[in-house]
Design a protein around this motif. Structure first.
Motif, short mmCIF file in Angstrom:
data_model
loop_
_atom_site.label_atom_id
_atom_site.label_comp_id
_atom_site.label_asym_id
_atom_site.label_seq_id
_atom_site.Cartn_x
_atom_site.Cartn_y
_atom_site.Cartn_z
N ALA A 247 9.10 6.51 5.61
CA ALA A 247 8.11 5.44 5.82
C ALA A 247 8.54 4.17 5.10
O ALA A 247 8.41 3.05 5.63
CB ALA A 247 6.74 5.89 5.35
N LEU A 248 9.05 4.31 3.88
CA LEU A 248 9.53 3.15 3.13
C LEU A 248 10.68 2.48 3.86
O LEU A 248 10.75 1.24 3.94
CB LEU A 248 9.98 3.57 1.73
CG LEU A 248 8.89 4.04 0.76
CD1 LEU A 248 9.53 4.64 -0.48
CD2 LEU A 248 7.97 2.89 0.38
N VAL A 249 11.60 3.28 4.39
CA VAL A 249 12.76 2.73 5.10
C VAL A 249 12.32 1.98 6.35
O VAL A 249 12.81 0.88 6.65
CB VAL A 249 13.75 3.85 5.45
CG1 VAL A 249 14.83 3.34 6.41
CG2 VAL A 249 14.40 4.40 4.18
N ARG A 250 11.39 2.56 7.10
CA ARG A 250 10.90 1.87 8.31
C ARG A 250 10.28 0.52 7.97
O ARG A 250 10.52 -0.49 8.66
CB ARG A 250 9.87 2.75 9.03
CG ARG A 250 10.46 3.94 9.77
CD ARG A 250 9.45 4.56 10.72
NE ARG A 250 8.29 5.09 10.01
CZ ARG A 250 8.20 6.33 9.55
NH1 ARG A 250 9.22 7.16 9.70
NH2 ARG A 250 7.11 6.74 8.93
N LEU A 251 9.49 0.49 6.91
CA LEU A 251 8.88 -0.77 6.51
C LEU A 251 9.92 -1.77 6.03
O LEU A 251 9.83 -2.97 6.32
CB LEU A 251 7.85 -0.51 5.41
CG LEU A 251 6.54 0.13 5.87
CD1 LEU A 251 5.76 0.68 4.68
CD2 LEU A 251 5.69 -0.89 6.63
N THR B 184 0.83 -1.20 0.00
CA THR B 184 0.00 0.00 0.00
C THR B 184 0.86 1.25 0.00
O THR B 184 0.60 2.20 -0.74
CB THR B 184 -0.93 0.00 1.23
OG1 THR B 184 -1.81 -1.12 1.16
CG2 THR B 184 -1.76 1.28 1.28
N GLU B 185 1.90 1.26 0.82
CA GLU B 185 2.79 2.41 0.88
C GLU B 185 3.51 2.62 -0.44
O GLU B 185 3.69 3.77 -0.90
CB GLU B 185 3.81 2.23 2.02
CG GLU B 185 4.68 3.45 2.27
CD GLU B 185 3.89 4.62 2.82
OE1 GLU B 185 4.28 5.77 2.54
OE2 GLU B 185 2.89 4.40 3.53
N GLN C 138 6.78 2.14 -8.87
CA GLN C 138 6.36 0.95 -8.13
C GLN C 138 7.34 -0.21 -8.35
O GLN C 138 7.75 -0.87 -7.39
CB GLN C 138 4.96 0.52 -8.56
CG GLN C 138 3.84 1.33 -7.96
CD GLN C 138 2.48 0.75 -8.30
OE1 GLN C 138 1.82 1.23 -9.22
NE2 GLN C 138 2.04 -0.26 -7.57
N GLY C 139 7.67 -0.43 -9.61
CA GLY C 139 8.58 -1.53 -9.91
C GLY C 139 9.93 -1.36 -9.24
O GLY C 139 10.51 -2.33 -8.72
N GLY C 140 10.46 -0.14 -9.21
CA GLY C 140 11.74 0.10 -8.57
C GLY C 140 11.67 -0.11 -7.07
O GLY C 140 12.56 -0.75 -6.48
N MET C 141 10.63 0.41 -6.43
CA MET C 141 10.50 0.22 -4.99
C MET C 141 10.33 -1.24 -4.62
O MET C 141 10.88 -1.72 -3.62
CB MET C 141 9.32 1.05 -4.47
CG MET C 141 9.60 2.53 -4.35
SD MET C 141 8.22 3.46 -3.62
CE MET C 141 7.15 3.65 -5.05
N VAL C 142 9.57 -1.97 -5.42
CA VAL C 142 9.36 -3.39 -5.16
C VAL C 142 10.68 -4.15 -5.19
O VAL C 142 10.97 -4.97 -4.30
CB VAL C 142 8.37 -3.99 -6.18
CG1 VAL C 142 8.50 -5.51 -6.23
CG2 VAL C 142 6.94 -3.60 -5.82
N GLU C 143 11.50 -3.88 -6.20
CA GLU C 143 12.75 -4.62 -6.32
C GLU C 143 13.71 -4.29 -5.18
O GLU C 143 14.38 -5.17 -4.64
CB GLU C 143 13.41 -4.32 -7.67
CG GLU C 143 12.71 -4.99 -8.83
CD GLU C 143 12.53 -6.49 -8.62
OE1 GLU C 143 13.53 -7.18 -8.33
OE2 GLU C 143 11.39 -6.96 -8.70
N THR D 45 3.02 6.00 -2.59
CA THR D 45 4.22 6.81 -2.82
C THR D 45 4.47 7.00 -4.31
O THR D 45 4.83 8.10 -4.76
CB THR D 45 5.44 6.16 -2.16
OG1 THR D 45 5.23 6.08 -0.74
CG2 THR D 45 6.71 6.96 -2.41
N ALA D 46 4.29 5.95 -5.08
CA ALA D 46 4.49 6.05 -6.53
C ALA D 46 3.53 7.07 -7.14
O ALA D 46 3.92 7.89 -7.98
CB ALA D 46 4.29 4.68 -7.18
N ALA D 47 2.28 7.04 -6.71
CA ALA D 47 1.29 7.99 -7.23
C ALA D 47 1.62 9.41 -6.81
O ALA D 47 1.55 10.35 -7.61
CB ALA D 47 -0.10 7.60 -6.73
#
Length: 324
Positions: A221-225, A52-53, A121-126, A57-59
């Motif tokens: 937030a991404l780093v914490r997750l 979800t994050e 999204q693809g970059g964050m996922v990887e 974030t991507a949007a």
């Protein structure tokens, strides 16, 4: 009387030793059972929160940048040299694959950043998948020794013992190497490389500073997750092996292990364009044999469904026309 007193003292000491040994045995048994602080369902909830994050974030980022129009060709760049631009494209390709990079370079994103949003999204996922499995957040080649050792431990020992070794090693190696990891630059680099590849006019250094400052809360937030997921998979679940899943760009679609975001019935053998949602699998060892269960399939985007996806015009949470 003295002899009786001596025997009473010895008896008391023996009872004390027995109590201590009983406590130690109970602690050892708990460790060997792999008593976990988290369940696989708790980790699954963490994966869904991360997905979800990532989507939000991507949007948010995609709508925060205004692209110039492209007239059927790749937009000009503010990077200093062709070599610098080539390095940006190479780094982006390593994460997103050549097909998505080619689309980013040639598609007109002016007024419609949907493809940029998907690339984010693809970059964050990887990066999230890599971070989840990392021993100490360094280059995978530097971590290979620990990975090789753990494979031997898993093969030779019961899961309870191997999982306990993993948890202890995972916890202490990060403390010994650098304490709290600095992961924000990975996400910032991913955003910057996507923007530059898509044709956003800026220097890499200036764009890095803008992204890091304007979107600090989102990146934090991404780093914490990412750190929480790494700790959960690496140290807080020992009774089984949990693995965060994504499908690498270019691999053939497999309905048994992936979900097509558009659900457009991909052609047999069609290659994945990118993964936009993380998945999770569980492996259990019983009598020396491993059984694997997919708890959540990663969600992927296919080339055949891209046009339909981009035409859907998903709403985004913010829109700003100011160019950083």
């Amino acid at each position: 009387m003295a002899e009786k007193t001596r025997l009473e003292i010895e008896h008391t000491e023996a009872l004390g030793q027995l109590a201590r040994r009983t406590a130690n045995l109970a602690d050892a048994q708990a460790q060997l059972r792999g008593d976990d602080r988290l369940t696989d369902q708790a980790v699954l909830a963490l994966i869904r929160a991360f997905n979800t994050e990532i989507k939000e974030t991507a949007a948010f980022l995609a709508d925060a940048f205004e692209f110039e129009k492209k007239d059927g060709a790749e937009a000009p760049s503010d990077l200093d040299t062709a070599e610098e631009l080539g390095e940006v494209h190479e780094r982006t390709t390593e994460i997103l694959g050549p097909e998505l990079v080619a689309l980013l370079r040639t598609t007109d994103h002016h007024g419609d950043p949907a493809l940029v949003r998907l690339a984010f999204q693809g970059g964050m996922v990887e990066y999230a998948r890599w971070m989840s499995a990392s021993w100490f957040f360094e280059d995978p080649e530097d971590e290979q020794l620990l990975a090789d050792i753990y494979q031997h431990v898993r093969a030779a020992q019961p899961q309870a013992v191997a999982g306990r070794w993993r948890a202890l090693t995972h916890t202490h190696v990060q403390e010994l190497i650098h304490g709290a990891p600095e992961l924000s630059d990975y996400f910032i680099d991913a955003f910057v490389n996507v923007l530059l590849t898509a044709g956003f006019r800026s220097s890499a250094a200036a764009l890095h500073a803008v992204v890091g400052e304007r979107f600090a809360d989102r990146i934090a937030a991404l780093v914490r997750l990412a750190i929480g997921l790494n700790k959960a998979v690496g140290a807080e679940v020992t009774a089984c092996e949990l693995k965060v899943l994504s499908a690498a760009p270019g691999v053939p679609f497999d309905a048994e292990t992936m979900i097509d975001l558009v659900d457009g019935a991909p052609q047999a053998g069609e290659a994945v364009l990118c993964t936009c949602k993380l998945g999770l699998s569980r492996a259990d060892k019983e009598d020396g044999a491993w059984t694997k269960t997919t708890l959540l399939k990663p969600t992927v985007v296919m080339q055949s469904g891209l046009e339909e996806l981009l035409a859907q015009g998903d709403s985004t949470p913010t829109k700003t026309n100011s160019k950083p």
